[in-house]
Write an enzyme that holds these catalytic residues in place. Structure first.
Site, PDB file in Angstrom:
ATOM      1  N   ARG A 221      -2.127  -5.247  14.553  1.00  0.00           N
ATOM      2  CA  ARG A 221      -2.847  -4.691  13.405  1.00  0.00           C
ATOM      3  C   ARG A 221      -4.341  -4.904  13.631  1.00  0.00           C
ATOM      4  O   ARG A 221      -4.915  -5.923  13.258  1.00  0.00           O
ATOM      5  CB  ARG A 221      -2.359  -5.327  12.110  1.00  0.00           C
ATOM      6  CG  ARG A 221      -0.880  -5.013  11.826  1.00  0.00           C
ATOM      7  CD  ARG A 221      -0.397  -5.582  10.516  1.00  0.00           C
ATOM      8  NE  ARG A 221       1.041  -5.318  10.324  1.00  0.00           N
ATOM      9  CZ  ARG A 221       1.771  -5.832   9.353  1.00  0.00           C
ATOM     10  NH1 ARG A 221       1.206  -6.659   8.466  1.00  0.00           N
ATOM     11  NH2 ARG A 221       3.054  -5.551   9.248  1.00  0.00           N
TER      12      ARG A 221
ATOM     13  N   SER B  63       7.570  -9.531   2.415  1.00  0.00           N
ATOM     14  CA  SER B  63       7.483  -8.353   1.567  1.00  0.00           C
ATOM     15  C   SER B  63       8.803  -7.617   1.726  1.00  0.00           C
ATOM     16  O   SER B  63       9.271  -7.414   2.847  1.00  0.00           O
ATOM     17  CB  SER B  63       6.318  -7.458   2.004  1.00  0.00           C
ATOM     18  OG  SER B  63       6.311  -6.256   1.273  1.00  0.00           O
TER      19      SER B  63
ATOM     20  N   GLN C  96       7.492 -10.784  13.099  1.00  0.00           N
ATOM     21  CA  GLN C  96       8.337 -11.055  11.941  1.00  0.00           C
ATOM     22  C   GLN C  96       9.771 -10.625  12.227  1.00  0.00           C
ATOM     23  O   GLN C  96      10.040  -9.879  13.161  1.00  0.00           O
ATOM     24  CB  GLN C  96       7.808 -10.338  10.693  1.00  0.00           C
ATOM     25  CG  GLN C  96       7.817  -8.827  10.757  1.00  0.00           C
ATOM     26  CD  GLN C  96       7.178  -8.198   9.509  1.00  0.00           C
ATOM     27  OE1 GLN C  96       6.247  -8.740   8.926  1.00  0.00           O
ATOM     28  NE2 GLN C  96       7.673  -7.053   9.104  1.00  0.00           N
TER      29      GLN C  96
ATOM     30  N   ASP D 221       5.293   2.489   9.751  1.00  0.00           N
ATOM     31  CA  ASP D 221       5.016   1.939   8.435  1.00  0.00           C
ATOM     32  C   ASP D 221       3.524   2.094   8.146  1.00  0.00           C
ATOM     33  O   ASP D 221       2.684   1.692   8.951  1.00  0.00           O
ATOM     34  CB  ASP D 221       5.414   0.461   8.424  1.00  0.00           C
ATOM     35  CG  ASP D 221       5.207  -0.198   7.084  1.00  0.00           C
ATOM     36  OD1 ASP D 221       4.639   0.453   6.183  1.00  0.00           O
ATOM     37  OD2 ASP D 221       5.598  -1.361   6.933  1.00  0.00           O
TER      38      ASP D 221
ATOM     39  N   GLU E   7       2.012 -15.875   1.323  1.00  0.00           N
ATOM     40  CA  GLU E   7       3.039 -14.835   1.373  1.00  0.00           C
ATOM     41  C   GLU E   7       3.845 -14.965   2.654  1.00  0.00           C
ATOM     42  O   GLU E   7       3.285 -15.028   3.745  1.00  0.00           O
ATOM     43  CB  GLU E   7       2.414 -13.440   1.316  1.00  0.00           C
ATOM     44  CG  GLU E   7       3.447 -12.315   1.380  1.00  0.00           C
ATOM     45  CD  GLU E   7       2.830 -10.933   1.495  1.00  0.00           C
ATOM     46  OE1 GLU E   7       3.453 -10.067   2.131  1.00  0.00           O
ATOM     47  OE2 GLU E   7       1.716 -10.721   0.953  1.00  0.00           O
TER      48      GLU E   7
ATOM     49  N   ASP F 220       7.195  -9.445  -3.390  1.00  0.00           N
ATOM     50  CA  ASP F 220       6.793 -10.389  -2.348  1.00  0.00           C
ATOM     51  C   ASP F 220       7.310 -11.784  -2.663  1.00  0.00           C
ATOM     52  O   ASP F 220       7.284 -12.214  -3.828  1.00  0.00           O
ATOM     53  CB  ASP F 220       5.262 -10.472  -2.240  1.00  0.00           C
ATOM     54  CG  ASP F 220       4.638  -9.203  -1.675  1.00  0.00           C
ATOM     55  OD1 ASP F 220       5.369  -8.406  -1.050  1.00  0.00           O
ATOM     56  OD2 ASP F 220       3.417  -9.021  -1.868  1.00  0.00           O
TER      57      ASP F 220
END
Length: 344
Positions: A110, A261, A125, A56, A258, A245
Site C-alpha cells: 500500500r 475489518s 494478513q 479491493d 484495529e 471493525d
C-alpha cells in the site's frame, strides 16, 4: 512523520527471540482460526488484472501499485490491496458449501500508507471468507462470528503467556458491540478516532458496527468501498450496517488498535444501492460486479486479520517494524534505535 515512543520502552524479547515468537503466534492463531470457522487454506494471488473490479478499493482513494505485463501486450496488473472480492469468487469456483470457508496469507503493498508505529507499506494478513445462506445475513450472525474470532484471540494470548509468563494477558473476557451511531451519540463532540479511543479504553475490546455509510451528523465514521461489505442493510434499532471493525486497547502504545475489518458481503440489492450512493454505477460493467448481479457468486461473510498487528500486540511491541521487514524513513529508524525499538 508520526512516531510514538512509549516512556521507558524496553522490549520483552530480543530480535532472535522475537522471530521465534512470531512463528508461535502465526502458527497457533491460523490453526485455531481455521478450526473455529471451518476454513480451508487456499493459495492467493499477489496481483490481479486492472479493470476487472477484483481488487479491493479500500476507502476508494488509495492507488494500487501496478505494472505492465510484457507477454500480454502490456496489459496492466495491480498488486492487491486485499482479497475481499477475489475470495468470494474463489468460494464459488471451489463450490464451498454454506457454513464452510477459505483462508489465505494475503501480502500487499500500500504505497499511499502513512508510515507510523502501526502502518507500513507492507501489509500481511489472514484473509478469510465463509459461504453463507440468505438467512445468515443478520446482525446476530455477524456478532456470532466476531465472538468466535475473539475466542481465538483469547486462546492465542494465553498460549503466548504459557511460553512467555511475563506477558500477562490483557484482553477482556468478552468483546463489546457498539454501533457507530451509538458511538456518535455517546461522544458527540469527538471525531471518529477519538470515539473509538474512548470506547476501546473503557471496554478493552470492541466491535464497531456499521462503517461506510453516513451517520446522523452527515459524516462517515470511516470510508468503505461500496462493493464488498454491506453497510446499508437495516439491523436493529433502526441502525444500518452488517460490517465493522474489531478494535482493542493497546497497553504499550496506550491507544485504540484495529486488528480486523470484516462484514457480511453485499447482495445484489445492497450492491446496487451502495454503488448509487457512492456515484460508482460504472462499476456494474466490471467482471466481479456482473457476476454478482447475475447470481454467479455465493453469499458470504469475510474479512482480514492483520498478522503483524497481532504479533505486535501479543509480543508487546511498540512498532510494527519490530515484527515485519519493511522500509522506513531514515529519521524514523534513527529515533527508534535511540529508544530501544529495533526495526527489522
Amino acid at each position: 512523520m508520526k512516531l510514538t515512543i512509549p516512556d521507558g520502552y524496553k522490549p520483552y524479547l530480543n530480535p532472535v527471540q522475537t522471530e521465534k515468537a512470531i512463528k508461535l503466534v502465526k502458527d497457533f492463531f491460523q490453526t485455531n482460526l481455521s478450526a473455529e470457522l471451518k476454513l480451508r487454506r487456499v493459495t492467493a494471488p499477489l496481483f490481479v488484472m486492472r479493470g476487472t473490479g477484483i481488487n479491493d478499493d479500500l476507502n476508494g482513494t488509495e492507488r494500487a501499485v501496478n505494472f505492465p505485463i510484457k507477454e500480454m501486450n502490456d496489459q496492466v496488473a495491480e498488486v492487491v490491496h486485499s482479497l475481499a472480492k477475489w475470495k468470494r469468487m474463489t468460494l464459488g469456483k471451489l463450490n464451498i458449501q454454506p457454513g464452510y470457508g477459505i483462508y489465505t496469507d494475503m501480502n500487499a503493498i500500500r504505497a499511499d500508507e502513512e508510515l507510523t508505529n502501526i502502518h507500513s507499506l507492507y501489509v500481511d494478513q489472514w484473509d478469510w471468507e465463509i459461504s453463507i445462506t440468505k438467512s445468515d445475513r443478520t446482525l446476530d450472525f455477524l456478532k456470532s462470528v466476531v465472538e468466535r474470532i475473539f475466542g481465538v484471540l483469547k486462546r492465542t494470548e494465553f498460549q503466548i503467556f504459557e511460553e512467555y509468563p511475563e506477558m500477562i494477558p490483557q484482553l477482556p473476557e468478552k468483546i463489546t458491540f457498539i454501533h457507530s451511531e451509538e458511538l456518535l451519540a455517546e461522544y458527540p463532540n469527538l471525531g471518529p478516532f477519538e470515539r473509538e479511543t474512548e470506547a476501546a479504553k473503557k471496554h478493552g475490546a470492541i466491535f464497531v458496527i456499521g462503517i461506510g455509510g453516513k451517520l446522523a451528523n452527515g459524516e462517515k465514521h470511516d470510508g468503505r468501498a461500496p462493493d464488498y461489505d454491506d453497510w446499508t442493510t437495516g439491523t436493529q434499532n433502526g441502525f444500518k450496517g452488517l460490517n465493522g471493525d474489531i478494535l482493542i486497547w493497546n497497553p504499550v502504545l496506550e491507544r485504540v488498535f484495529e486488528i480486523s475489518s470484516m462484514g457480511i458481503r453485499v447482495d445484489k440489492t445492497a450492491l446496487l444501492k451502495q454503488l448509487e450512493l457512492e456515484n460508482a454505477n460504472e462499476r456494474k460493467e466490471l467482471l466481479f460486479h456482473k457476476m454478482l448481479l447475475n447470481d454467479q457468486l455465493p453469499l458470504s461473510i469475510g474479512g482480514g486479520i492483520g498478522q503483524s498487528r497481532l504479533c505486535m500486540y501479543f509480543l508487546r511491541k511498540a512498532h510494527i517494524g519490530e515484527v515485519q521487514a519493511s522500509i522506513w524513513p531514515d529519521e524514523m529508524i534513527k529515533q527508534c534505535e535511540e529508544n530501544n525499538i529495533f526495526l527489522m
